[in-house]
Design an enzyme around this catalytic site. Structure first.
Site, PDB file in Angstrom:
ATOM      1  N   SER A 205       0.863  -1.190   0.000  1.00 44.59           N
ATOM      2  CA  SER A 205       0.000   0.000   0.000  1.00 44.59           C
ATOM      3  C   SER A 205       0.894   1.232   0.000  1.00 44.59           C
ATOM      4  O   SER A 205       2.023   1.200   0.508  1.00 44.59           O
ATOM      5  CB  SER A 205      -0.869   0.016   1.253  1.00 44.59           C
ATOM      6  OG  SER A 205      -1.466   1.282   1.420  1.00 44.59           O
TER       7      SER A 205
ATOM      8  N   TYR B  98      -0.737  -0.681  10.157  1.00 47.77           N
ATOM      9  CA  TYR B  98      -0.909  -0.972   8.726  1.00 47.77           C
ATOM     10  C   TYR B  98       0.299  -0.484   7.919  1.00 47.77           C
ATOM     11  O   TYR B  98       0.790  -1.186   7.026  1.00 47.77           O
ATOM     12  CB  TYR B  98      -2.198  -0.286   8.270  1.00 47.77           C
ATOM     13  CG  TYR B  98      -2.646  -0.549   6.856  1.00 47.77           C
ATOM     14  CD1 TYR B  98      -3.328  -1.728   6.520  1.00 47.77           C
ATOM     15  CD2 TYR B  98      -2.448   0.398   5.855  1.00 47.77           C
ATOM     16  CE1 TYR B  98      -3.784  -1.944   5.211  1.00 47.77           C
ATOM     17  CE2 TYR B  98      -2.905   0.188   4.558  1.00 47.77           C
ATOM     18  CZ  TYR B  98      -3.564  -0.980   4.251  1.00 47.77           C
ATOM     19  OH  TYR B  98      -4.020  -1.189   2.958  1.00 47.77           O
TER      20      TYR B  98
ATOM     21  N   LYS C 232       2.620  -2.896   5.716  1.00 46.10           N
ATOM     22  CA  LYS C 232       2.716  -2.731   4.263  1.00 46.10           C
ATOM     23  C   LYS C 232       4.150  -2.400   3.825  1.00 46.10           C
ATOM     24  O   LYS C 232       4.565  -2.782   2.722  1.00 46.10           O
ATOM     25  CB  LYS C 232       1.728  -1.664   3.791  1.00 46.10           C
ATOM     26  CG  LYS C 232       0.258  -2.103   3.889  1.00 46.10           C
ATOM     27  CD  LYS C 232      -0.033  -3.403   3.153  1.00 46.10           C
ATOM     28  CE  LYS C 232      -1.492  -3.559   2.766  1.00 46.10           C
ATOM     29  NZ  LYS C 232      -1.757  -4.863   2.124  1.00 46.10           N
TER      30      LYS C 232
ATOM     31  N   SER D 215     -13.315   0.736  -2.600  1.00 42.67           N
ATOM     32  CA  SER D 215     -13.667  -0.637  -2.195  1.00 42.67           C
ATOM     33  C   SER D 215     -14.354  -0.562  -0.835  1.00 42.67           C
ATOM     34  O   SER D 215     -14.442   0.509  -0.238  1.00 42.67           O
ATOM     35  CB  SER D 215     -12.403  -1.510  -2.079  1.00 42.67           C
ATOM     36  OG  SER D 215     -11.721  -1.215  -0.874  1.00 42.67           O
TER      37      SER D 215
HETATM   38  P1  NAP Z   1     -11.661  -5.474   1.183  1.00 42.08           P
HETATM   39  O1  NAP Z   1     -12.743  -5.105   0.206  1.00 42.08           O
HETATM   40  O2  NAP Z   1     -11.922  -5.318   2.641  1.00 42.08           O
HETATM   41  O3  NAP Z   1     -11.218  -6.980   0.856  1.00 42.08           O
HETATM   42  C1  NAP Z   1     -10.313  -7.674   1.666  1.00 42.08           C
HETATM   43  C2  NAP Z   1     -10.692  -9.148   1.647  1.00 42.08           C
HETATM   44  O4  NAP Z   1      -9.746  -9.876   2.476  1.00 42.08           O
HETATM   45  C3  NAP Z   1     -12.077  -9.419   2.230  1.00 42.08           C
HETATM   46  O5  NAP Z   1     -12.793 -10.334   1.418  1.00 42.08           O
HETATM   47  C4  NAP Z   1     -11.759 -10.004   3.591  1.00 42.08           C
HETATM   48  O6  NAP Z   1     -12.766 -10.862   4.090  1.00 42.08           O
HETATM   49  C5  NAP Z   1     -10.496 -10.773   3.303  1.00 42.08           C
HETATM   50  N1  NAP Z   1      -9.757 -11.110   4.511  1.00 42.08           N
HETATM   51  C6  NAP Z   1      -9.601 -10.379   5.633  1.00 42.08           C
HETATM   52  N2  NAP Z   1      -8.866 -11.031   6.531  1.00 42.08           N
HETATM   53  C7  NAP Z   1      -8.525 -12.219   5.963  1.00 42.08           C
HETATM   54  C8  NAP Z   1      -7.766 -13.334   6.389  1.00 42.08           C
HETATM   55  N3  NAP Z   1      -7.209 -13.379   7.599  1.00 42.08           N
HETATM   56  N4  NAP Z   1      -7.626 -14.367   5.542  1.00 42.08           N
HETATM   57  C9  NAP Z   1      -8.205 -14.347   4.312  1.00 42.08           C
HETATM   58  N5  NAP Z   1      -8.954 -13.326   3.863  1.00 42.08           N
HETATM   59  C10 NAP Z   1      -9.109 -12.274   4.680  1.00 42.08           C
HETATM   60  O7  NAP Z   1     -10.348  -4.637   0.889  1.00 42.08           O
HETATM   61  P2  NAP Z   1      -9.655  -4.166  -0.479  1.00 42.08           P
HETATM   62  O8  NAP Z   1      -9.744  -2.702  -0.527  1.00 42.08           O
HETATM   63  O9  NAP Z   1     -10.122  -4.974  -1.618  1.00 42.08           O
HETATM   64  O10 NAP Z   1      -8.134  -4.517  -0.122  1.00 42.08           O
HETATM   65  C11 NAP Z   1      -7.414  -5.591  -0.725  1.00 42.08           C
HETATM   66  C12 NAP Z   1      -5.937  -5.399  -0.435  1.00 42.08           C
HETATM   67  O11 NAP Z   1      -5.518  -4.153  -1.003  1.00 42.08           O
HETATM   68  C13 NAP Z   1      -5.590  -5.328   1.040  1.00 42.08           C
HETATM   69  O12 NAP Z   1      -4.353  -5.956   1.273  1.00 42.08           O
HETATM   70  C14 NAP Z   1      -5.484  -3.837   1.289  1.00 42.08           C
HETATM   71  O13 NAP Z   1      -4.676  -3.560   2.406  1.00 42.08           O
HETATM   72  C15 NAP Z   1      -4.864  -3.383  -0.014  1.00 42.08           C
HETATM   73  N6  NAP Z   1      -5.029  -1.961  -0.306  1.00 42.08           N
HETATM   74  C16 NAP Z   1      -6.275  -1.428  -0.491  1.00 42.08           C
HETATM   75  C17 NAP Z   1      -6.377  -0.068  -0.781  1.00 42.08           C
HETATM   76  C18 NAP Z   1      -7.704   0.607  -1.024  1.00 42.08           C
HETATM   77  O14 NAP Z   1      -7.712   1.833  -1.184  1.00 42.08           O
HETATM   78  N7  NAP Z   1      -8.813  -0.107  -1.087  1.00 42.08           N
HETATM   79  C19 NAP Z   1      -5.231   0.721  -0.867  1.00 42.08           C
HETATM   80  C20 NAP Z   1      -3.989   0.133  -0.663  1.00 42.08           C
HETATM   81  C21 NAP Z   1      -3.914  -1.212  -0.398  1.00 42.08           C
HETATM   82  P3  NAP Z   1     -13.886 -10.267   5.117  1.00 42.08           P
HETATM   83  O15 NAP Z   1     -14.548  -9.122   4.414  1.00 42.08           O
HETATM   84  O16 NAP Z   1     -14.773 -11.427   5.358  1.00 42.08           O
HETATM   85  O17 NAP Z   1     -13.102  -9.809   6.315  1.00 42.08           O
END
Ligand code: NAP
Length: 246
Positions: free
Chosen positions: A141, A154, A158, A189
């Protein structure tokens, strides 16, 4: 012709959000995909959305568990006969300033991101090393590059994923396995929709392209790193941020 024709990919945390967009994009480019998620029903539904058992399968996997990770990767080799690509994407946030963050919130975030990525990396590396081929993409991230207030847990996790990716890239390069990372910025998201509006607006003001990113825009970069288009790249970190904190 798809960029991942005949390949098998595993994506963690792929029931929704960025992970699901990656699974969708990989499948559209010819891959068969294993969707790992802590929520089994959501993983199964996501696999059905991609076209069902010929293309995708959903597996319950808590990435903090080494045995769950073994079972997830075994689903790829047993169900589809190979493991060509792993995307370590699962993630959570537990935001709070250091004044109020509990030790449990710190540990949870470190566990899911750092231990989770390490579990996927080391387990997939063992399989890919035997095949002498493979590509691993770790989702870091922008928080890991610049540090964000309210995210000491976090941001540390990251940034750790960057160091881990580079170390693994060095260990695995001569085995034909590439390891790269992506640093998304503000992507629309469930994770970011939970943000208070003033926090969202503050972040928007920092983006030269003046808009948030879409999950598909992270997925296309993951596709690039997973495919032979990036065959001479390992240990890199690609920013998908609309120019924020360049
Ligand atoms: P999201 O919509 O919350 O999706 C994350 C997924 O991971 C969810 O389905 C969640 O399941 C699952 N999860 C959580 N804990 C877990 C575990 N212990 N084992 C397996 N699965 C697990 O988030 P996203 O925005 O798509 O993020 C995806 C990745 O991108 C993450 O690593 C996040 O840190 C990174 N990221 C996101 C952003 C952003 O702006 N969105 C920016 C930088 C980085 P539940 O919902 O059931 O908990």
């Amino acid at each position: 012709m798809g960029l991942l024709d005949g390949k098998v990919a595993v994506i963690t945390g792929a029931a929704q959000g960025i992970g699901f967009a990656i699974a969708e994009r990989f499948a559209a480019d010819g891959a068969r995909v294993v969707i790992g998620d802590i929520d089994e029903a959501a993983a199964t539904t996501a696999a059905e959305k991609l076209g069902g058992s010929a293309v995708a399968t959903g597996v319950r996997c808590d990435v903090t568990s080494a045995s769950d990770t073994d079972a997830l990767l075994a689903a790829a080799t047993e169900r589809f006969g190979a493991l060509d690509v792993l995307v370590n994407n699962a993630g959570i946030t537990r935001d709070a300033t250091m004044r109020t963050m509990t030790e449990e919130q710190f540990d949870q975030v470190i566990d899911v991101h750092l231990k989770g990525t390490w579990n996927g990396l080391r387990k997939a590396s063992a399989i890919m090393r035997a095949q002498q081929r493979g590509a691993i993409v770790n989702i870091s991230s922008l928080s890991g590059k610049v540090g964000m207030a309210g995210q000491t847990n976090y941001s540390a996790a990251k940034a750790g994923i960057v160091g881990m990716s580079k170390a693994a890239a060095k260990e695995m390069a001569h085995h034909g396995v590439r390891v790269n990372a992506i640093q998304p910025g503000l992507i629309r998201s469930a994770m970011t929709e939970a943000m208070p509006e003033h926090v969202w607006e503050g972040k928007m003001a920092e983006i030269p392209m003046q808009r948030p990113g879409e999950v598909a825009e992270v997925a296309s970069v993951a596709l690039f790193l997973a495919s032979d288009l990036s065959s001479y790249m390992t240990g890199t970190v690609l920013e998908v941020t609309g120019g924020r904190f360049m």
